[in-house]
Design an enzyme around this catalytic site. Sequence first.
Site, PDB file in Angstrom:
ATOM      1  N   ASP A  22      -7.119  -1.433  -7.365  1.00 15.92           N
ATOM      2  CA  ASP A  22      -7.717  -2.071  -6.197  1.00 15.92           C
ATOM      3  C   ASP A  22      -8.127  -3.482  -6.556  1.00 15.92           C
ATOM      4  OD1 ASP A  22      -8.579  -1.216  -3.345  1.00 15.92           O
ATOM      5  OD2 ASP A  22     -10.192  -2.478  -4.072  1.00 15.92           O
ATOM      6  N   ARG A  56      -2.417   6.846   0.201  1.00 19.35           N
ATOM      7  CA  ARG A  56      -2.719   6.906   1.628  1.00 19.35           C
ATOM      8  C   ARG A  56      -1.847   7.844   2.445  1.00 19.35           C
ATOM      9  NH1 ARG A  56      -3.405   1.056   4.128  1.00 19.35           N
ATOM     10  NH2 ARG A  56      -5.622   1.175   4.432  1.00 19.35           N
ATOM     11  N   ARG A  63       0.819  -1.215   0.000  1.00 17.21           N
ATOM     12  CA  ARG A  63       0.000   0.000   0.000  1.00 17.21           C
ATOM     13  C   ARG A  63       0.855   1.267   0.000  1.00 17.21           C
ATOM     14  NH1 ARG A  63      -5.208  -1.880   1.432  1.00 17.21           N
ATOM     15  NH2 ARG A  63      -5.962   0.060   0.610  1.00 17.21           N
ATOM     16  N   ARG A 103      -5.260  12.624  -5.650  1.00 12.81           N
ATOM     17  CA  ARG A 103      -6.546  12.009  -5.317  1.00 12.81           C
ATOM     18  C   ARG A 103      -7.663  13.061  -5.313  1.00 12.81           C
ATOM     19  NH1 ARG A 103     -10.699  10.703  -3.168  1.00 12.81           N
ATOM     20  NH2 ARG A 103     -11.119   9.159  -1.549  1.00 12.81           N
ATOM     21  N   TYR A 148     -15.919  -9.761  -0.018  1.00  9.89           N
ATOM     22  CA  TYR A 148     -16.526  -8.454  -0.320  1.00  9.89           C
ATOM     23  C   TYR A 148     -17.734  -8.604  -1.240  1.00  9.89           C
ATOM     24  CZ  TYR A 148     -12.434  -6.323   1.831  1.00  9.89           C
ATOM     25  OH  TYR A 148     -11.468  -5.953   2.730  1.00  9.89           O
TER      26      TYR A 148
HETATM   27  O1  CP3 Z   1      -0.385  -1.270  -2.603  1.00 10.19           O
HETATM   28  C1  CP3 Z   1      -0.629  -0.216  -3.227  1.00 10.19           C
HETATM   29  O2  CP3 Z   1      -0.216   0.878  -2.854  1.00 10.19           O
HETATM   30  C2  CP3 Z   1      -1.355  -0.331  -4.554  1.00 10.19           C
HETATM   31  C3  CP3 Z   1      -2.741  -0.123  -4.550  1.00 10.19           C
HETATM   32  C4  CP3 Z   1      -3.690  -0.975  -3.687  1.00 10.19           C
HETATM   33  C5  CP3 Z   1      -4.857  -0.405  -3.131  1.00 10.19           C
HETATM   34  N1  CP3 Z   1      -5.599  -1.409  -2.580  1.00 10.19           N
HETATM   35  C6  CP3 Z   1      -5.195   1.026  -3.175  1.00 10.19           C
HETATM   36  C7  CP3 Z   1      -6.233   1.559  -2.274  1.00 10.19           C
HETATM   37  C8  CP3 Z   1      -3.709  -2.342  -3.402  1.00 10.19           C
HETATM   38  C9  CP3 Z   1      -2.668  -3.407  -3.695  1.00 10.19           C
HETATM   39  C10 CP3 Z   1      -4.937  -2.614  -2.709  1.00 10.19           C
HETATM   40  C11 CP3 Z   1      -5.327  -3.955  -2.255  1.00 10.19           C
HETATM   41  C12 CP3 Z   1      -6.569  -4.120  -1.505  1.00 10.19           C
HETATM   42  N2  CP3 Z   1      -7.758  -3.425  -1.634  1.00 10.19           N
HETATM   43  C13 CP3 Z   1      -6.783  -5.140  -0.556  1.00 10.19           C
HETATM   44  C14 CP3 Z   1      -5.761  -6.210  -0.191  1.00 10.19           C
HETATM   45  C15 CP3 Z   1      -4.671  -5.719   0.668  1.00 10.19           C
HETATM   46  C16 CP3 Z   1      -5.083  -5.320   2.063  1.00 10.19           C
HETATM   47  O3  CP3 Z   1      -4.808  -4.167   2.423  1.00 10.19           O
HETATM   48  O4  CP3 Z   1      -5.588  -6.172   2.799  1.00 10.19           O
HETATM   49  C17 CP3 Z   1      -8.090  -4.995  -0.071  1.00 10.19           C
HETATM   50  C18 CP3 Z   1      -8.737  -5.855   0.992  1.00 10.19           C
HETATM   51  C19 CP3 Z   1      -8.698  -3.906  -0.770  1.00 10.19           C
HETATM   52  C20 CP3 Z   1     -10.103  -3.396  -0.649  1.00 10.19           C
HETATM   53  C21 CP3 Z   1     -10.141  -1.984  -0.187  1.00 10.19           C
HETATM   54  N3  CP3 Z   1      -9.768  -0.896  -0.948  1.00 10.19           N
HETATM   55  C22 CP3 Z   1     -10.549  -1.498   1.082  1.00 10.19           C
HETATM   56  C23 CP3 Z   1     -11.012  -2.362   2.228  1.00 10.19           C
HETATM   57  C24 CP3 Z   1     -10.400  -0.096   1.072  1.00 10.19           C
HETATM   58  C25 CP3 Z   1     -10.792   0.899   2.136  1.00 10.19           C
HETATM   59  C26 CP3 Z   1      -9.860   0.964   3.259  1.00 10.19           C
HETATM   60  C27 CP3 Z   1      -8.444   1.417   2.894  1.00 10.19           C
HETATM   61  O5  CP3 Z   1      -7.572   0.536   2.868  1.00 10.19           O
HETATM   62  O6  CP3 Z   1      -8.211   2.588   2.624  1.00 10.19           O
HETATM   63  C28 CP3 Z   1      -9.865   0.245  -0.191  1.00 10.19           C
HETATM   64  C29 CP3 Z   1      -9.528   1.626  -0.635  1.00 10.19           C
HETATM   65  C30 CP3 Z   1      -8.157   1.862  -1.153  1.00 10.19           C
HETATM   66  N4  CP3 Z   1      -7.443   0.991  -1.935  1.00 10.19           N
HETATM   67  C31 CP3 Z   1      -7.387   3.044  -0.959  1.00 10.19           C
HETATM   68  C32 CP3 Z   1      -6.195   2.872  -1.672  1.00 10.19           C
HETATM   69  C33 CP3 Z   1      -5.086   3.866  -1.853  1.00 10.19           C
HETATM   70  C34 CP3 Z   1      -7.833   4.284  -0.179  1.00 10.19           C
HETATM   71  C35 CP3 Z   1      -8.809   5.037  -1.015  1.00 10.19           C
HETATM   72  C36 CP3 Z   1      -8.745   6.525  -0.883  1.00 10.19           C
HETATM   73  O7  CP3 Z   1      -7.752   7.153  -1.293  1.00 10.19           O
HETATM   74  O8  CP3 Z   1      -9.749   7.032  -0.418  1.00 10.19           O
END
Ligand code: CP3
Length: 350
Positions: free
Chosen positions: A83, A37, A33, A46, A159
């Site tokens: 994502d 973030r 990640r 963003r 999900y």
């Molecule tokens: O790793 C990276 O930086 C690349 C991008 C990436 C994102 N999500 C961007 C993201 C990757 C590899 C993921 C994987 C992901 N997404 C997983 C598996 C890894 C883990 O953390 O367990 C899961 C379960 C998700 C589903 C998901 N996406 C959730 C539950 C959420 C909300 C909570 C959170 O983590 O912020 C997201 C949103 C998300 N995915 C954001 C980002 C940068 C935040 C969105 C924002 O900017 O508002």
Amino acid sequence: MDRPAGSVTTETPAILRALSGEVLSKPPIWLMRQAGRFLPEYREVRARAGSFLSLCYNPELAAEVTLQPIRRFGFDAAILFSDILVVPQALGQKLWFAEGEGPRLEPVDTQERLAAIDELADDGKLTPIIETVQRVRGTLPRQTGFIGFCGAPWTVATYMVAGRGTPDQGPARALFARNPALFQEIIDRIVAASITYLNTQIAAGVDAVQIFDSWAGVLAPEDFQRWCIAPTKRIVDGVRAVNPQVRIIGFPRGAGRLIPDYVRGTGVDAVGLESAIDRDFVRDEIQSLVPVQGHLDPQILRAGGPELERETEAILAAFGSAPFVFNLGHGILPDTPISHVERLLKAVRG
Ligand code: CP3
């Protein structure tokens, strides 16, 4: 390694050498990640994109946020900004992100609701993400690896079934207990879509792929075999059939003592480790099978201080003499100070 990684030379990015079984004097490092973030420059882009999903589907901006952590920190690998939930969306499931709350989907938890989504993914929907891969590939420094990814079928299904993140993955577990045939159909669709999606990412330029199974840790051994190992193996086989040279990292977070079964059962090239795992067990039972990646606790990185140095040293001492990629045990926390990441890099690289 018994399977050649194309030609591995000293020109090959360090992370690919480590994933191919080489022991390096300084392990390569990237952070799960890392794109997004915690970076102010991410938050700026963003805001320009308007929403998280419009950022995912905007190749120019998604490429920019993929590259930001490389420019700032010089990590050994970039991870595609996207994502795991774009796959259910490509299968026709409605997806949106509730601001500050996380993902929402229209739940697929009955035969009727499954019938209402598509049997095969609409690959056209994923085209902008593939274009992001091409753009990043064109500008990434030669020594930097490029990691693509998808969610593992089990985690994606949690999900799809619940329509949101859940603390205990209860709805998905209830569904596979009540109606395993229906749950299997959901898994099968994710498997097929993920194979195509990963192979398309590879064709567009990623060097390695990671399969995120964030919720693997809640499954009892038989369920773990059926819903984590078996579908992941199908993805590994489907990718290998087309791209035998590409390194595949599995991340069955929380699988602990089941990780050796996972490695043998899926055939992944390397495995990601959660933070809460016994290091002797890893050395004796996992590092003897495949290169490992991990496993600094994101809370420790956020807290910083002497505990961060101590823990980093302990991880390097435990895993550094076998093939190893330094990473976190889960994603970086949004409020992690940038100076702590800089300190970590110094500690790992010397
Ligand atoms: O790793 C990276 O930086 C690349 C991008 C990436 C994102 N999500 C961007 C993201 C990757 C590899 C993921 C994987 C992901 N997404 C997983 C598996 C890894 C883990 O953390 O367990 C899961 C379960 C998700 C589903 C998901 N996406 C959730 C539950 C959420 C909300 C909570 C959170 O983590 O912020 C997201 C949103 C998300 N995915 C954001 C980002 C940068 C935040 C969105 C924002 O900017 O508002």
